[in-house]
Design an enzyme around this catalytic site. Structure first.
Site, mmCIF file in Angstrom:
data_model
loop_
_atom_site.group_PDB
_atom_site.id
_atom_site.type_symbol
_atom_site.label_atom_id
_atom_site.label_comp_id
_atom_site.label_asym_id
_atom_site.label_seq_id
_atom_site.Cartn_x
_atom_site.Cartn_y
_atom_site.Cartn_z
ATOM 1 N N ASP A 51 0.743 -17.927 2.208
ATOM 2 C CA ASP A 51 0.308 -16.958 2.960
ATOM 3 C C ASP A 51 -0.766 -16.696 1.571
ATOM 4 O OD1 ASP A 51 -1.043 -15.578 4.852
ATOM 5 O OD2 ASP A 51 -0.098 -13.838 3.955
ATOM 6 N N GLU A 83 -1.354 -21.371 5.068
ATOM 7 C CA GLU A 83 -2.190 -20.615 6.504
ATOM 8 C C GLU A 83 -3.989 -20.651 5.671
ATOM 9 O OE1 GLU A 83 -2.962 -15.837 8.664
ATOM 10 O OE2 GLU A 83 -0.789 -17.148 7.426
ATOM 11 N N ASP A 87 4.271 -10.590 3.869
ATOM 12 C CA ASP A 87 3.669 -11.956 3.214
ATOM 13 C C ASP A 87 4.391 -13.052 2.841
ATOM 14 O OD1 ASP A 87 0.565 -10.951 2.531
ATOM 15 O OD2 ASP A 87 2.292 -9.298 1.638
#
EC number: 3.1.21.10
Length: 178
Positions: free
Chosen positions: A14, A73, A145
């Site tokens: 991420d 992501e 996260d």
């Protein structure tokens, strides 16, 4: 693509300029095993130093966990174009770390990840954390996260090939999460 019939280790990322979450899982058949997660946190310094911290941190994680594939992501377009550009640069550092180790990189939108993990593409962060904890049988919710990175890895493990799969040879593949 995920090979059938063998275990595979997946690093989920991420990306963020201040905090980059990571999560490593192993998929063996339908079984998912948690191997590790955390965050690469950058100091308040110039952009090049922050990008180097992300690259070096993920390089260490790749060397430690030896993933076979990486799921990242995808950047969403923010109202603030400067934020979007900075996030894209952090994402570039993350992808560079994977490509330096000749790993294929698969991208997923936040909507795809949430749909795959929670069953709702508009799920809240707390819902993602809860489902990641349950799917990986963790004792507590991971940090947001790290949970997002683990969710990205889980999405890939569920058979997605992502919007774009960037292999070392720049071969493009198309697909999506179930």
């Amino acid at each position: 693509m995920l090979p059938s019939g063998k275990s595979i280790r997946i690093l989920g990322i991420d990306p963020g300029l201040r905090i980059t979450g990571f999560g490593v899982i192993e998929k063996n058949g339908s079984q998912l095993t948690y191997l590790g997660s955390g965050c690469v946190v950058t100091e308040k310094s110039g952009l090049p130093d922050r990008l180097k911290t992300i690259l070096d941190g993920l390089n260490e994680i790749i060397l430690q966990h030896q993933p076979e594939q990486v799921a990242v992501e995808q950047v969403f377009v923010n109202i603030n174009p400067k934020s979007t550009l900075l996030l894209g640069q952090a994402r570039g550092a993350a992808i560079s770390a994977a490509v330096l180790h000749e790993l294929s990189v698969y991208e997923y939108t936040a909507l795809q990840i949430k749909q795959s993990v929670v069953g709702n593409g508009h799920a809240r962060k707390e819902q993602v954390q809860e489902m990641v904890m349950r799917l990986l049988r963790l004792g507590e919710r991971p940090r947001p996260d790290a949970a997002d990175a683990l969710a990205c890895a889980i999405c890939h493990a569920h058979g997605g090939t992502g919007l774009l799969a960037l292999s070392v040879r720049n071969h493009l593949k198309r697909g999506g999460c179930p």
